[in-house]
Enzyme design. Structure first.
Site, PDB file in Angstrom:
ATOM      1  N   GLU A  34       0.799  -1.152  -0.178  1.00 58.23           N
ATOM      2  CA  GLU A  34       0.100  -0.043   0.043  1.00 58.23           C
ATOM      3  C   GLU A  34       0.881   1.330   0.134  1.00 58.23           C
ATOM      4  OE1 GLU A  34      -3.174   0.267  -1.045  1.00 58.23           O
ATOM      5  OE2 GLU A  34      -3.637  -1.148   0.389  1.00 58.23           O
ATOM      6  N   ILE A  54       2.747   2.265  -2.366  1.00 60.11           N
ATOM      7  CA  ILE A  54       4.179   2.077  -2.775  1.00 60.11           C
ATOM      8  C   ILE A  54       4.120   2.135  -4.217  1.00 60.11           C
ATOM      9  CG2 ILE A  54       5.147   1.137  -0.652  1.00 60.11           C
ATOM     10  CD1 ILE A  54       5.040  -1.509  -2.129  1.00 60.11           C
ATOM     11  N   SER A 106     -15.218   3.994  -1.448  1.00 61.36           N
ATOM     12  CA  SER A 106     -14.903   3.062  -0.544  1.00 61.36           C
ATOM     13  C   SER A 106     -13.496   2.392  -0.708  1.00 61.36           C
ATOM     14  CB  SER A 106     -15.980   1.831  -0.145  1.00 61.36           C
ATOM     15  OG  SER A 106     -17.110   2.592   0.241  1.00 61.36           O
ATOM     16  N   GLY A 107     -12.555   2.819  -1.717  1.00 63.13           N
ATOM     17  CA  GLY A 107     -11.355   2.443  -1.871  1.00 63.13           C
ATOM     18  C   GLY A 107     -11.482   1.214  -2.892  1.00 63.13           C
ATOM     19  N   ASP A 141      -4.940   0.398 -10.245  1.00 67.04           N
ATOM     20  CA  ASP A 141      -6.529   0.322 -10.085  1.00 67.04           C
ATOM     21  C   ASP A 141      -6.903  -0.292 -11.690  1.00 67.04           C
ATOM     22  OD1 ASP A 141      -6.299   1.427  -7.859  1.00 67.04           O
ATOM     23  OD2 ASP A 141      -7.205   3.291  -8.086  1.00 67.04           O
TER      24      ASP A 141
HETATM   25  P1  ADP Z   1     -13.673   4.771  -5.969  1.00 63.54           P
HETATM   26  O1  ADP Z   1     -12.650   4.748  -4.671  1.00 63.54           O
HETATM   27  O2  ADP Z   1     -14.909   4.174  -5.591  1.00 63.54           O
HETATM   28  O3  ADP Z   1     -12.851   4.867  -7.140  1.00 63.54           O
HETATM   29  P2  ADP Z   1     -13.668   7.812  -6.656  1.00 63.54           P
HETATM   30  O4  ADP Z   1     -14.009   9.113  -5.951  1.00 63.54           O
HETATM   31  O5  ADP Z   1     -12.366   7.538  -7.290  1.00 63.54           O
HETATM   32  O6  ADP Z   1     -14.079   6.514  -5.636  1.00 63.54           O
HETATM   33  O7  ADP Z   1     -14.890   7.485  -7.976  1.00 63.54           O
HETATM   34  C1  ADP Z   1     -16.303   7.529  -7.667  1.00 63.54           C
HETATM   35  C2  ADP Z   1     -16.674   8.126  -9.009  1.00 63.54           C
HETATM   36  O8  ADP Z   1     -16.771   7.278 -10.001  1.00 63.54           O
HETATM   37  C3  ADP Z   1     -18.105   8.456  -8.643  1.00 63.54           C
HETATM   38  O9  ADP Z   1     -18.497   9.863  -7.942  1.00 63.54           O
HETATM   39  C4  ADP Z   1     -18.817   8.642 -10.048  1.00 63.54           C
HETATM   40  O10 ADP Z   1     -18.560   9.689 -10.721  1.00 63.54           O
HETATM   41  C5  ADP Z   1     -18.236   7.329 -10.815  1.00 63.54           C
HETATM   42  N1  ADP Z   1     -18.962   6.052 -10.685  1.00 63.54           N
HETATM   43  C6  ADP Z   1     -18.576   5.125  -9.702  1.00 63.54           C
HETATM   44  N2  ADP Z   1     -19.583   4.132  -9.698  1.00 63.54           N
HETATM   45  C7  ADP Z   1     -20.429   4.458 -10.819  1.00 63.54           C
HETATM   46  C8  ADP Z   1     -21.455   4.156 -11.277  1.00 63.54           C
HETATM   47  N3  ADP Z   1     -22.176   3.006 -10.985  1.00 63.54           N
HETATM   48  N4  ADP Z   1     -22.260   4.716 -12.572  1.00 63.54           N
HETATM   49  C9  ADP Z   1     -21.754   5.805 -12.510  1.00 63.54           C
HETATM   50  N5  ADP Z   1     -20.724   6.526 -12.119  1.00 63.54           N
HETATM   51  C10 ADP Z   1     -19.830   5.681 -11.160  1.00 63.54           C
HETATM   52 MG    MG Z   2     -11.254   6.103  -7.791  1.00 65.18          MG
END
Ligand code: ADP
Ligand code: MG
Length: 382
Positions: free
Chosen positions: A32, A34, A121-122, A170
């Site tokens: 993590e 890194i 939620s990461g 990711d």
């Molecule tokens: P995470 O850790 O889940 O990647 P982020 O803040 O990086 O969190 O990304 C979340 C964003 O990705 C949401 O605000 C949205 O814009 C997009 N996203 C995630 N899931 C969906 C979904 N099911 N439909 C549309 N957009 C999504």
């Molecule tokens: Mg993200």
């Protein structure tokens, strides 16, 4: 869930042929903070998914429906620009824009996107959206990019179009994971290989702290900057690219502030833990693997300082529960999820005992996701 997305697609865009792309989330088992220092990471694809149902259009309209946000957004292929009011649409438009920048013609598209990956939620719901659109684009246009090209393209969409500076783990794991395996990625060379995950009666359980991540991006940027500073100091004596190029950081101790030294020590030791963890998987030694998870958490808490009370509480709690082998924060920290390695039959007790205690201390209920290592988007959509 998949059927719901497909049904929503035909309700919005009519019947007739269309395709559906399935894309998992990811969880990092160890390694993590890194990736941005050229270290090893060991993620798995997990059985939470984004589904994208879509078809090509004859005109140049881009019509997007978000199932989860219940919002419709429309533009055309000449106007792929950042949308203030539709954050989710940017993760889609950003990928289309990257294909355009590479010289590919972007066709008119209609699509419905949705799924069950918890947002923020990461577990990288954002990268799942990007990779999903990358796979979709290839399918509907007949384009074929090398895996690494697609992974980098999806990352650029997030870095440049959306403006979030994530590492490459990711998109990498969401595209290339394989079921019953963990994916070992060398973030310096981008070489990768699979390590077996023969888990027997063990499971990974994610505990979502449900903590707001208000501070997380400034802490993240601060840590990236402080380890860069450590690299700069070492470079005055030794030609290195990353801290992970150093075998023994202690000989540099007096060159750093106490805090910078702790940050650097985390990077060097965490990287070694990943190599050990892969050995454990190859020998199906989950007792030692779990111990490495605890060590990783301790280092993230005490040396790198990216944990929080909620995560520490869950990790400490887990040490007193039968059947638990290890636990650690996963993702950037400061909230998000704790990953627990536990005997499957002990999961109900773990949940029943933790939920009310956590509620008492933090005034909110954690969420529990027992997860399964699954194929990445490349293999899900062959
Ligand atoms: P995470 O850790 O889940 O990647 P982020 O803040 O990086 O969190 O990304 C979340 C964003 O990705 C949401 O605000 C949205 O814009 C997009 N996203 C995630 N899931 C969906 C979904 N099911 N439909 C549309 N957009 C999504
Ligand atoms: Mg993200």
């Amino acid at each position: 869930m998949k059927e719901q997305i497909q049904k929503a697609f035909t309700e919005n865009f009519g019947t007739g042929p269309f395709i559906t792309i399935t894309t998992p989330a990811r969880a990092n088992l160890i390694g993590e903070h890194i990736d941005y220092q050229g270290g090893y990471v060991l993620p798995i694809g997990i059985d939470r998914f984004i589904y994208t149902s879509a078809r090509k259009r004859e005109d140049n309209k881009i019509a997007l429906f978000s199932f989860n946000y219940n919002q419709y957004f429309e533009t055309d292929t000449e106007h792929i620009t950042y949308e203030e009011n539709y954050l989710w649409a940017n993760y889609i438009l950003g990928v289309l824009d990257e294909f355009r920048k590479l010289g590919f013609a972007v066709p008119g598209i209609e699509l419905t996107i949705g799924g069950n990956i918890p947002v923020g939620s990461g577990l990288s719901s954002s990268a799942a959206v990007e990779v999903s659109i990358g796979v979709l684009f290839q399918k509907i246009t007949g384009t074929k990019l090398e895996p690494l090209e697609l992974i980098k393209l999806a990352r650029r969409a997030e870095n440049e179009f959306v403006g979030v500076s994530c590492g490459i783990m990711d998109q990498f794991s969401i595209y290339l994971s394989k079921k019953n395996s963990a994916l070992l990625i060398n973030c310096k060379t981008l070489e990768y290989r699979y390590a077996p995950l023969q888990m027997g009666n063990l499971k990974f359980l994610l505990v979502d702290t449900k903590k707001e991540r208000s501070l997380s991006s400034s802490v993240y940027n601060d840590r990236v900057a402080s380890v860069k500073e450590a690299v700069r100091i070492i470079r005055q004596e030794k030609d290195i690219e990353f801290l992970t190029d150093i075998e023994d950081i202690s000989s540099y101790k007096d060159k750093f502030s106490e805090e910078t030294f702790r940050r650097a020590l985390h990077i060097v030791e965490e990287n070694k833990r990943v190599v050990e963890a892969v050995n454990c998987l190859e020998n199906s030694d989950f007792d030692s693997f779990g111990e490495l998870m605890y060590q990783s958490h301790k280092s993230l808490k005490e040396l790198y300082e990216v944990s929080c009370r909620e995560l520490d509480f869950i990790v400490e709690f887990s040490k007193n529960i039968r059947g638990v082998k290890g636990a650690r924060l996963t993702g950037a920290g400061m909230g998000g999820c704790c990953l627990v390695l536990i005997e499957e039959k002990c999961i109900p007790t773990f949940i029943d005992e933790l939920a009310p205690l956590y509620q008492q201390v933090f005034g909110k209920t954690p969420e529990f996701y027992p997860i399964q290592p699954v194929d990445g988007a490349l293999y899900q959509n062959i």
